[in-house]
Design a protein around this motif. Structure first.
Motif, mmCIF file in Angstrom:
data_model
loop_
_atom_site.group_PDB
_atom_site.id
_atom_site.type_symbol
_atom_site.label_atom_id
_atom_site.label_comp_id
_atom_site.label_asym_id
_atom_site.label_seq_id
_atom_site.Cartn_x
_atom_site.Cartn_y
_atom_site.Cartn_z
ATOM 1 N N ALA A 7 0.827 -1.208 0.000
ATOM 2 C CA ALA A 7 0.000 0.000 0.000
ATOM 3 C C ALA A 7 0.859 1.255 0.000
ATOM 4 O O ALA A 7 2.009 1.254 0.451
ATOM 5 N N THR A 8 0.310 2.345 -0.495
ATOM 6 C CA THR A 8 1.009 3.627 -0.492
ATOM 7 C C THR A 8 1.018 4.216 0.913
ATOM 8 O O THR A 8 0.114 3.944 1.715
ATOM 9 N N PRO A 9 2.023 5.036 1.246
ATOM 10 C CA PRO A 9 2.088 5.630 2.593
ATOM 11 C C PRO A 9 0.854 6.447 2.956
ATOM 12 O O PRO A 9 0.439 6.460 4.116
ATOM 13 N N VAL A 10 0.255 7.155 1.981
ATOM 14 C CA VAL A 10 -0.943 7.946 2.281
ATOM 15 C C VAL A 10 -2.096 7.038 2.698
ATOM 16 O O VAL A 10 -2.818 7.318 3.675
ATOM 17 N N ALA A 11 -2.272 5.927 1.980
ATOM 18 C CA ALA A 11 -3.327 4.978 2.333
ATOM 19 C C ALA A 11 -3.064 4.367 3.708
ATOM 20 O O ALA A 11 -3.991 4.187 4.511
ATOM 21 N N ILE A 12 -1.806 4.058 3.980
ATOM 22 C CA ILE A 12 -1.443 3.528 5.297
ATOM 23 C C ILE A 12 -1.767 4.544 6.380
ATOM 24 O O ILE A 12 -2.320 4.216 7.436
ATOM 25 N N GLY A 13 -1.418 5.811 6.128
ATOM 26 C CA GLY A 13 -1.683 6.850 7.120
ATOM 27 C C GLY A 13 -3.168 7.008 7.398
ATOM 28 O O GLY A 13 -3.588 7.129 8.555
ATOM 29 N N MET A 14 -3.990 7.010 6.358
ATOM 30 C CA MET A 14 -5.435 7.144 6.544
ATOM 31 C C MET A 14 -6.016 5.933 7.264
ATOM 32 O O MET A 14 -6.922 6.070 8.105
ATOM 33 N N MET A 15 -5.505 4.747 6.970
ATOM 34 C CA MET A 15 -5.992 3.539 7.639
ATOM 35 C C MET A 15 -5.708 3.600 9.141
ATOM 36 O O MET A 15 -6.594 3.368 9.976
ATOM 37 N N TRP A 16 -4.462 3.935 9.498
ATOM 38 C CA TRP A 16 -4.110 3.991 10.914
ATOM 39 C C TRP A 16 -4.764 5.172 11.614
ATOM 40 O O TRP A 16 -5.003 5.133 12.828
ATOM 41 N N ARG A 17 -5.059 6.218 10.879
ATOM 42 C CA ARG A 17 -5.792 7.348 11.471
ATOM 43 C C ARG A 17 -7.168 6.900 11.941
ATOM 44 O O ARG A 17 -7.649 7.306 13.008
ATOM 45 N N TRP B 248 -3.673 8.554 21.566
ATOM 46 C CA TRP B 248 -2.938 8.163 20.378
ATOM 47 C C TRP B 248 -2.508 9.381 19.561
ATOM 48 O O TRP B 248 -1.612 10.109 19.958
ATOM 49 N N LEU B 249 -3.163 9.645 18.433
ATOM 50 C CA LEU B 249 -2.752 10.730 17.542
ATOM 51 C C LEU B 249 -3.263 12.103 17.970
ATOM 52 O O LEU B 249 -2.795 13.120 17.455
ATOM 53 N N SER B 250 -4.196 12.149 18.894
ATOM 54 C CA SER B 250 -4.798 13.433 19.265
ATOM 55 C C SER B 250 -4.044 14.165 20.363
ATOM 56 O O SER B 250 -4.324 15.329 20.632
ATOM 57 N N SER B 251 -3.084 13.523 21.003
ATOM 58 C CA SER B 251 -2.327 14.157 22.076
ATOM 59 C C SER B 251 -0.914 14.504 21.609
ATOM 60 O O SER B 251 -0.249 13.675 20.973
ATOM 61 N N PRO B 252 -0.427 15.708 21.947
ATOM 62 C CA PRO B 252 0.953 16.059 21.586
ATOM 63 C C PRO B 252 1.990 15.148 22.228
ATOM 64 O O PRO B 252 3.109 15.026 21.725
ATOM 65 N N ASP B 253 1.640 14.501 23.326
ATOM 66 C CA ASP B 253 2.600 13.644 24.029
ATOM 67 C C ASP B 253 2.755 12.274 23.379
ATOM 68 O O ASP B 253 3.783 11.614 23.571
ATOM 69 N N THR B 254 1.748 11.824 22.657
ATOM 70 C CA THR B 254 1.779 10.466 22.104
ATOM 71 C C THR B 254 1.749 10.415 20.580
ATOM 72 O O THR B 254 1.968 9.352 19.998
ATOM 73 N N ALA B 255 1.470 11.541 19.925
ATOM 74 C CA ALA B 255 1.253 11.521 18.473
ATOM 75 C C ALA B 255 2.486 11.039 17.712
ATOM 76 O O ALA B 255 2.397 10.160 16.844
ATOM 77 N N LEU B 256 3.673 11.603 18.019
ATOM 78 C CA LEU B 256 4.867 11.244 17.257
ATOM 79 C C LEU B 256 5.277 9.800 17.518
ATOM 80 O O LEU B 256 5.693 9.091 16.600
ATOM 81 N N SER B 257 5.154 9.348 18.766
ATOM 82 C CA SER B 257 5.486 7.953 19.078
ATOM 83 C C SER B 257 4.534 7.001 18.372
ATOM 84 O O SER B 257 4.942 5.917 17.921
ATOM 85 N N THR B 258 3.269 7.379 18.265
ATOM 86 C CA THR B 258 2.300 6.557 17.551
ATOM 87 C C THR B 258 2.659 6.444 16.074
ATOM 88 O O THR B 258 2.566 5.362 15.475
ATOM 89 N N GLY C 23 1.819 19.706 10.902
ATOM 90 C CA GLY C 23 2.070 18.605 11.832
ATOM 91 C C GLY C 23 1.150 18.593 13.027
ATOM 92 O O GLY C 23 1.519 18.133 14.105
ATOM 93 N N GLY C 24 -0.066 19.095 12.864
ATOM 94 C CA GLY C 24 -1.029 19.125 13.958
ATOM 95 C C GLY C 24 -1.236 20.528 14.508
ATOM 96 O O GLY C 24 -0.516 21.467 14.180
ATOM 97 N N SER C 25 -2.233 20.665 15.376
ATOM 98 C CA SER C 25 -2.573 21.983 15.926
ATOM 99 C C SER C 25 -1.441 22.589 16.737
ATOM 100 O O SER C 25 -1.269 23.815 16.770
ATOM 101 N N PHE C 26 -0.670 21.748 17.409
ATOM 102 C CA PHE C 26 0.443 22.219 18.226
ATOM 103 C C PHE C 26 1.794 21.869 17.589
ATOM 104 O O PHE C 26 2.806 21.850 18.286
ATOM 105 N N HIS C 27 1.785 21.571 16.298
ATOM 106 C CA HIS C 27 2.997 21.175 15.560
ATOM 107 C C HIS C 27 3.668 19.961 16.213
ATOM 108 O O HIS C 27 4.883 19.820 16.182
ATOM 109 N N GLU C 28 2.857 19.061 16.777
ATOM 110 C CA GLU C 28 3.399 17.951 17.557
ATOM 111 C C GLU C 28 4.149 16.929 16.724
ATOM 112 O O GLU C 28 4.991 16.195 17.258
#
Length: 307
Positions: free
Chosen positions: A129-139, A163-173, A254-259
């Motif tokens: 799969a393409t990275p964009v499709a992967i990103g949307m799936m995991w989103r 998961w992706l909604s918190s600045p503390d966990t988004a990048l690790s996710t 990169g998100g509302s807080f540039h996380e």
């Protein structure tokens, strides 16, 4: 035959002999020139723009301002240096897990077993799969309210995670998502290196009484080190310039807080959101120098291992 015709025939003969003697370069020259222009022109133009105040429109006039953009970018502690930190964190975290898991999976696939072909095909599926499709799936999977990830946690009695909604966990996710998709690539490289290893050192260690772990640590991994370095170089360059997954999951900035804002998404925002082409070019040139430095360091390490 006239003397002029003989001279023309002699000139053509010398030309034909020269072409025949250098035919490998003659036939490759058009492709080499095309690739050189394809790489050199954008790089030179980006370098030139980094010394200008180009902004607003690609047709707008701009002036040469020297190193002003570089000073501005390198003193930007609000966006540039945090983006550098996130880029290093994302690349380092993804590489660490991908290399460890890639080696482990390659070792499991090294020896023939029943259903080997089916397992290898299954492992390679994330690369299809393409990275964009992967990103949307995991989103969708990590969606806080209806996502399957939190639904599965609820079965285990674990509270829902941001998961992706918190600045503390988004990048690790997103590191987890990158590891899920690109570990098979590292596995393929390591597996190719394993199949090319000589059997004599391992057999000698086995005769000397070494157990599996000792043979792996003192024989297999040292012999495999150049292949591991090659995998780190290839995957490291690719991870450094990751953009698709970050943009598909978190959008602009990169998100509302540039996380999850890395250097790639930061430069993209400067170019296409704020139309600051000179400053964006400066970020890209600095990013390019970082990549060149990483390749140089890893190449020196690989040469040292090959000696």
């Amino acid at each position: 035959m006239s003397s002029a015709a003989r001279r023309d025939l002699g000139t053509w003969g010398r030309y034909s002999r020269w072409v025949n003697k250098h035919r490998k370069w003659v036939f490759a020259a058009p492709a080499m020139i095309f690739i050189a222009l394809l790489l050199i022109f954008p790089l030179v133009w980006t370098l030139y723009l980094s010394f200008t105040n180009s902004k607003g429109s690609v047709r707008a006039p701009f002036d040469f301002i020297g190193f002003e953009n570089y000073v501005k970018v390198l003193t930007d502690t609000e966006r540039f240096w945090p983006a550098v930190g996130r880029t290093v964190y994302f690349t380092g975290g993804a590489l660490l897990f991908e290399v460890i898991l890639g080696i482990a999976i390659a070792l499991m696939l090294w020896k023939p077993f029943r259903g080997e072909k089916l397992v290898r095909v299954a492992i390679l599926l994330p690369l299809v799969a393409t990275p964009v499709a992967i990103g949307m799936m995991w989103r969708l999977i990590f969606e806080p309210n209806i996502g399957f990830a939190n639904e599965m946690l609820s079965w285990l009695g674990i509270p829902a995670q941001p998961w992706l909604s918190s600045p503390d966990t988004a990048l690790s996710t997103l590191i987890f998502v990158d590891v899920w998709q690109w570990t098979p690539m590292v596995t393929l490289i390591i597996l190719a290196g394993l199949t090319a290893l000589p059997e004599e050192p391992d057999e000698a260690a086995r005769v000397d009484g070494a157990n599996w772990w000792q043979r792996l640590w003192y024989v297999t991994l040292p012999l495999l080190a150049p292949t591991i370095i090659a995998a780190v170089i290839l995957r490291g360059i690719d991870a450094l310039k990751t953009f698709d997954i970050l943009y598909a999951t978190k959008g602009k900035g990169g998100g509302s807080f540039h996380e999850v804002e890395t250097l790639n998404t930061y430069a993209y925002g400067l170019s296409f959101d704020y139309n600051r082409y000179g400053q964006a070019s400066t970020v890209l040139i600095l990013f390019f120098l970082m990549i060149i430095g990483l390749i140089w360091i890893l190449s020196l390490r690989k040469k040292a291992l090959n000696k």
